[in-house]
Scaffold this motif. Structure first.
Motif, PDB file in Angstrom:
ATOM      1  N   HIS A   9       0.816  -1.243  -0.052  1.00  0.00           N
ATOM      2  CA  HIS A   9       0.070  -0.075  -0.028  1.00  0.00           C
ATOM      3  C   HIS A   9       0.991   1.193  -0.133  1.00  0.00           C
ATOM      4  N   THR A 506      -4.807  10.481   3.829  1.00  0.00           N
ATOM      5  CA  THR A 506      -4.573   9.353   3.023  1.00  0.00           C
ATOM      6  C   THR A 506      -3.155   8.773   3.327  1.00  0.00           C
ATOM      7  N   SER A 509      -3.231   6.643   6.336  1.00  0.00           N
ATOM      8  CA  SER A 509      -3.785   5.408   6.107  1.00  0.00           C
ATOM      9  C   SER A 509      -3.345   4.488   5.643  1.00  0.00           C
ATOM     10  N   GLN A 510      -2.210   4.877   4.516  1.00  0.00           N
ATOM     11  CA  GLN A 510      -1.281   3.831   3.653  1.00  0.00           C
ATOM     12  C   GLN A 510      -0.528   3.270   4.742  1.00  0.00           C
ATOM     13  N   ALA A 513      -2.026   0.813   6.725  1.00  0.00           N
ATOM     14  CA  ALA A 513      -2.579  -0.421   6.084  1.00  0.00           C
ATOM     15  C   ALA A 513      -1.219  -1.204   5.769  1.00  0.00           C
ATOM     16  N   PRO A 520      -6.202   0.318   2.779  1.00  0.00           N
ATOM     17  CA  PRO A 520      -6.148   1.826   3.239  1.00  0.00           C
ATOM     18  C   PRO A 520      -7.611   2.398   3.552  1.00  0.00           C
TER      19      PRO A 520
END
Length: 819
Positions: A9, A506, A509-510, A513, A520
């Motif tokens: 990710h 963003t 989140s990656q 993840a 994500p």
């Protein structure tokens, strides 16, 4: 995850999660936060740069219908503690300030009183009715005046206006100067800027008398430090203060400190037992929020005839304004410590002076060390001009290459996993230097002035706690995170940062993840609420990816370890060997392939929360994991900027024909977000170098207090920015992240100055002062004498000055811009 294993990710160009609410008008900014019955405030500000306060008459203003009260510095002194900055740093004077001035004002726009009313318009009308009896004092409008023996004191508690003075020497620069084939002096003047966020400062304070608790809604880059400052200044425990940061319309460093206006609003809410809100207007923001830059530098390079720099000496003077919201040596120290950047210079000395003047106080602005690369690269260019050498070859002979890593700079800073020589070569190839020099020579024959600039940047990105300790500055560089899986398997995560437009949600989140093993889209990032987020140091510098993303990545790995331990028990396995969580599903390695086990993250979460007696021995109920991480003392990234310009000899108009950046910022969490940060930083740097300028007159009056006077570049003035990615991971940070976001400003300032001076080279003049406005460039052109474009340069491949081709003297009588 190893450096040789591709990420699942991290590195994917996912669209920003935030954009949906921003583009549909559903963002929630401070003005969208409504609390019934909130009062409005307006500050009365000084029209003088320096004056005694003999008295303040508030009676007429108080009598205006709708006015709740009018308060002065004496009132606030009874409700708040003063701010004292006294880090034990040699050469740094302790300073202290009250919440509002009591005895005198120190700059044009200083807040001297505050009106509270039921309506903002009433508050502003009442502010006009407050009568302040001033006794004007002599103004200290610049550093020369401030350093004069008989200068008026800006801060009456100090012995003089030199608030900070530090010197350093490594090796033997004096000996190198004595042994040098040439000593080349160069001067650099970076003017005063301000941040100009789209959303100006503001806050909404709500005091709950029943719980004795303050809720402070404020767009801040550092919620937890803000909470600590508020509690300390108000005499509260930190548990009595909650800081809630909504969406922020830009910060750029202006929204880190607790300023006097915000503290005043909080104190008023508590005193009046009513919600109180404040929003500054644009004039207030430009005059009174926070300024930055205004640094003068002189370098003396001891060089050999081949261009090798054997010793370097720096004199730096910074105009810090009237008040210190940060230790006064903070920004200047970083400039001096990392100045040599991409070059091998063992013998180095600096003398750094920070001076108080009657101007708005300075603070960090995106790239507080912005002048650094211009000074170093401008010194390289000065050496090349003075010796008649190719500036690229002078860079090459001094540059740090792969065999030099890790490299300990003269100041003790350690560079590792950076690639300055590699990015230089990539930029030179990308811009096609040979082709440009041929075009430049032909253009000069036709009376056209083309120039090419190169600027290699080594950017300090993430300051660890060890840096602050070594610098004598109280504080920490650590970051904290938590990852919490709910019983349904939903993933929440938080870190102590707060975004102000960077697009944190963003890429963070990656990172989660990647470390946890989910998509994500399944991760929700919660930022900006001190009752929710773990205690972290906030967003400043370029620490968002390395400190924030790195900490979340490590925390998510820790969470995955617990998930797999529970899954192993559910699968009747003795350990987690051969298990992984992938896209929310538990998989097992069988026969050289990953096979589904039939367990999902939701299955494991239900077991963890709702059936704890079935958990393996030693595993506690729930899936709530926290972690703190302290980065290395300093993390660096690097880049080389190349810029081609054309200068109109008749008008001074500057056209940027091409702009290119070869960038190495380590592992990239999200290339879309990183590209936006790179382009935004370059745009901000060019805007500041070409247009933006805070202007004060000799009486300390701010002449640039509107956006008609303080000019900011638009897309019409900015070039297309080409990016050459050359990312190599850092081996000491999580996932190899280095960080970036400020180097683009450093590079833009340095490269545009280099390009302009390359264009001016045939005229024997050098631009030493910014901004590089048409007026300034036209003045330089006028001072150059007669340019004879029909005369051929003897060596068009180098930026030397052949006196046979010009109507003015060459290197023996170069003219410079000292305005």
């Amino acid at each position: 995850m190893t450096a040789d294993t591709p990420f699942t990710h991290i590195g994917k160009p996912l669209p920003r999660k935030e954009d949906r609410r921003f583009l549909t008008g559903k963002g929630r900014y401070l003005d969208d936060v409504a609390i019934a019955g909130a009062l409005q405030v307006c500050f009365v500000r000084s029209p003088h740069a320096h004056a005694k306060i003999n008295g303040i008459d508030t009676q007429v203003a108080r009598d205006l219908p709708g006015v709740v009260g009018v308060f002065t510095g004496k009132d606030l002194a009874g409700w708040t503690a003063p701010l004292r900055l006294a880090p034990p740093i040699e050469g740094l004077h302790p300073v202290e300030m009250t919440t509002l001035p009591i005895d005198k004002v120190r700059f044009h726009g200083d807040p001297v009183a505050v009106v509270v009313a039921t309506d903002r318009y009433v508050a502003e009308d009442a502010a006009e009715l407050v009568e302040v009896d001033y006794d004007p004092l002599p103004c200290v409008a610049d550093t020369d005046t401030a350093l004069a023996a008989d200068a008026p004191l800006v801060d009456d508690t100090l012995p003089d206006n030199l608030v900070s003075h530090q010197s350093f020497s490594a090796g033997d620069p004096a000996a190198r100067r004595a042994d040098a084939d040439r000593v080349v002096e160069a001067r650099f003047g970076l003017h005063r800027h301000t941040h100009v966020p789209m959303e100006t400062r503001g806050c909404l304070a709500d005091w709950d008398a029943g719980r004795a608790h303050l809720s402070m809604h404020i767009g801040t880059q550092a919620p937890h430090p803000m909470r600590g400052q508020l509690a300390a200044r108000l005499g509260l425990d930190e548990t009595q203060v909650t800081v809630i940061s909504p969406d922020i319309g830009g910060g750029f460093g202006q929204k880190i400190a607790l300023y006097r206006e915000e503290l005043t609003v909080a104190a008023l809410a508590r005193h009046l037992d009513r919600p109180v809100r404040w929003r500054e207007d644009r004039l207030e923001n430009l005059t009174s929020a926070s300024h930055a830059r205004e640094t003068q530098c002189v370098t003396r390079a001891s060089v050999r005839s081949d261009g090798r720099i054997t010793g370097l000496e720096l004199e730096l003077t910074e105009d810090f304004g009237a008040y210190c919201f940060y230790p006064a040596n903070y920004m200047a120290r970083v400039i001096a410590m990392i100045l040599t950047g991409p070059y091998k210079i063992a013998d180095y000395a600096f003398d750094v002076k920070v001076v108080l003047t009657n101007k708005c106080g300075n603070g960090p602005m995106r790239a507080p060390m912005a002048i650094t690369s211009w000074v170093m690269e401008g010194t390289i260019d000065a050496v090349a001009r003075d010796l008649g050498l190719d500036p690229v070859e002078v860079r090459r002979i001094n540059a740090l290459g792969p065999d030099d890593m890790p490299y300990t700079m003269a100041t003790g800073e350690v560079l590792e996993d950076v690639t300055p020589l590699e990015t230089l070569e990539a930029a030179v190839a990308g811009i096609d230097l040979h082709d440009f020099r041929e075009r430049q020579a032909r253009a000069r024959k036709d009376g056209r002035l083309l120039g090419l600039g190169l600027c290699t940047v080594v950017e300090s990105t993430t300051y660890g706690s060890q840096f602050y300790k070594a610098a004598g500055i109280p504080g920490s560089g650590h970051e904290a995170a938590w990852v919490r899986l709910e019983p349904s398997g939903v993933v929440n995560a938080s870190v102590g940062l707060m975004g102000s437009g960077q697009g944190y949600e963003t890429p963070l989140s990656q990172a989660v993840a990647e470390g946890l093993g989910v998509a994500p889209e399944a991760v929700r990032i919660q930022l900006g609420h001190t009752d929710v987020a773990p205690y972290g140091m906030g967003s400043r510098g370029a620490r968002g990816a390395t400190a924030g993303g790195g900490t979340l990545y490590l925390c998510a790995q820790k969470a995955q370890a617990k998930v797999l331990a529970i899954a192993a028990g559910m699968l009747n396995l003795n350990d987690t060997q051969g298990l992984r969580l992938h896209n929310g599903q538990v998989e097992r390695r069988l026969e050289e392939a990953w096979q589904p086990t039939g367990l999902s993250l939701a299955d494991v979460a239900r077991r963890a929360y709702l059936d704890p007696t079935a958990l393996p021995e030693g595993i506690t109920p729930g899936l709530d994991v926290s972690l703190t991480y302290d980065p290395p003392a300093m993390t660096y990234s690097n880049a080389t900027h190349a810029c081609e310009v054309e200068l109109d000899p008749a008008t001074g108009k500057l056209h940027i024909a091409r702009y290119l950046v070869a960038e190495d910022c380590g592992t990239v969490l999200n290339p879309l977000v990183v590209k936006g940060q790179q382009q935004g930083a370059v745009a901000m740097g060019l805007s500041g170098a070409l247009l933006e300028q805070v202007v004060y007159d000799e009486n300390g009056q701010n002449l640039s207090a509107t956006l008609a006077d303080y000019l900011v570049a638009t897309s019409c003035e900015l070039p297309n920015i080409e990016i050459i990615p050359m990312h190599t991971p850092n081996r000491k940070t999580p996932a190899g992240i280095k960080g970036m976001a400020e180097g683009g400003i450093m590079g833009a300032i340095g490269v545009i100055a280099g390009a302009v001076n390359d264009a001016l080279a045939p005229l024997g003049v050098t631009a030493e002062q910014m901004p590089l406005s048409p007026q300034r460039l036209r003045a330089l052109l006028r001072g150059a004498g007669n340019f004879k474009p029909q005369t051929k340069l003897s060596n068009p491949s180098a930026t030397t000055h052949d006196t046979t081709t010009l109507g003015t003297p060459g290197t023996t009588d170069r003219r410079t811009d000292r305005a």
